[in-house]
Design an enzyme around this catalytic site. Sequence first.
Site, short mmCIF file in Angstrom:
data_model
loop_
_atom_site.label_atom_id
_atom_site.label_comp_id
_atom_site.label_asym_id
_atom_site.label_seq_id
_atom_site.Cartn_x
_atom_site.Cartn_y
_atom_site.Cartn_z
N ASN A 5 0.86 -1.18 0.00
CA ASN A 5 0.00 0.00 0.00
C ASN A 5 0.90 1.24 0.00
OD1 ASN A 5 -1.87 2.01 0.43
ND2 ASN A 5 -2.25 1.47 2.58
N HIS A 20 -9.53 1.01 4.80
CA HIS A 20 -8.24 1.24 5.46
C HIS A 20 -8.46 2.21 6.64
CE1 HIS A 20 -4.16 2.63 6.23
NE2 HIS A 20 -3.77 1.50 5.67
N LYS A 43 0.10 4.25 -0.33
CA LYS A 43 -0.57 5.43 0.24
C LYS A 43 -0.37 6.64 -0.70
CE LYS A 43 0.33 3.51 4.74
NZ LYS A 43 0.12 3.68 6.16
N SER A 69 3.35 -1.82 10.41
CA SER A 69 4.80 -1.78 10.64
C SER A 69 5.45 -3.14 10.42
CB SER A 69 5.11 -1.25 12.05
OG SER A 69 4.62 0.07 12.18
N GLU A 128 -5.38 -4.92 10.56
CA GLU A 128 -4.39 -3.85 10.76
C GLU A 128 -4.71 -3.09 12.05
OE1 GLU A 128 -2.42 -2.79 6.79
OE2 GLU A 128 -4.14 -1.49 7.05
N GLU A 132 -6.82 4.63 7.73
CA GLU A 132 -6.61 6.06 7.46
C GLU A 132 -7.87 6.67 6.86
OE1 GLU A 132 -2.89 5.64 5.40
OE2 GLU A 132 -1.95 5.14 7.30
N GLY A 145 2.19 2.50 10.59
CA GLY A 145 3.10 3.63 10.40
C GLY A 145 3.75 4.11 11.68
C1 PEP Z 1 -0.81 0.20 5.90
O1 PEP Z 1 -0.94 1.37 5.66
O2 PEP Z 1 -1.66 -0.60 5.48
C2 PEP Z 1 0.35 -0.23 6.68
C3 PEP Z 1 0.35 -1.44 7.14
O3 PEP Z 1 1.34 0.69 6.87
P1 PEP Z 1 2.78 0.44 7.58
O4 PEP Z 1 3.31 -0.87 7.06
O5 PEP Z 1 3.61 1.60 7.17
O6 PEP Z 1 2.51 0.37 9.05
#
Ligand code: PEP
Length: 262
Positions: free
Chosen positions: A13, A97, A15, A215, A169, A99, A175
Amino acid sequence: MSGSRRRPLVAGNWKMNTTVPEGIELARAIVALDRPDEVGVAVLPPFTHLWPICAELRGTGVELGAQNCFWEDAGAYTGEVSPAALAGWCDLVLIGHSERRHLMGETDEQVARKLRRALTHPLQIILAVGETLEQRDAGTTLTVIHRQLDAALDGLDPASLERVVIAYEPVWAIGTGRTATREQAQEVCAAIRTHVAGMVSAQAAERLLILYGGSCTPDNAAGLLAEPDIDGGLIGGASLKPAAFGAIIAAAARAVNATVDG
Ligand code: PEP
């Protein structure tokens, strides 16, 4: 619930990162990675990048996904992107997601409408679910996850579920550099599978891909991906670095091969 089994998926992803030329370069670097057949690989660039990157990916086996879509196919919805416009050349669309849920205020109901609309097209849907830190600390993680699943998947038939991938998630891990432990991630992914078995069917739940995201890096991927109910990763930051993304793909291949051999 089960020993693996399912072909893992590692999806990047991106973003709101990269310009179009940078994105094309990144896509080329991902195509050039060592990508074992036993792992599915997908990239989810920003909307502006999808068309040129589609050309880069043709015939490579790397799948293309969008990061969002709207719940109608056409109309006066300025700035939105319809699943009808993505279907036929994009493979996947990510819906729900965190976000979008937390920064853009998307509700469970809107996520459900998007998923239903996307399912009317030849698209695979990655449905993201996850709890906040406050919810985890309050002991309501599974209540939250069940509510998100109920809202999105209520009444779904097994054939439609075949086109859905769930991404677990935890919001506090996205992040932040703070990854869920493999035990925490496995516990929730197993609970997701059990819940979906009750909602749709045990057989469909057994085939369901459940990804972990938050992460995930080359340092922690092997442990997470070795867990029996974690079938790959939704990768944010590390998907922008081809070497790191490639290392996570390799970890997924090792995990699935270890299960098959074991
Ligand atoms: C994501 O945005 O789906 C995600 C898992 O981000 P990150 O790996 O940067 O935590």
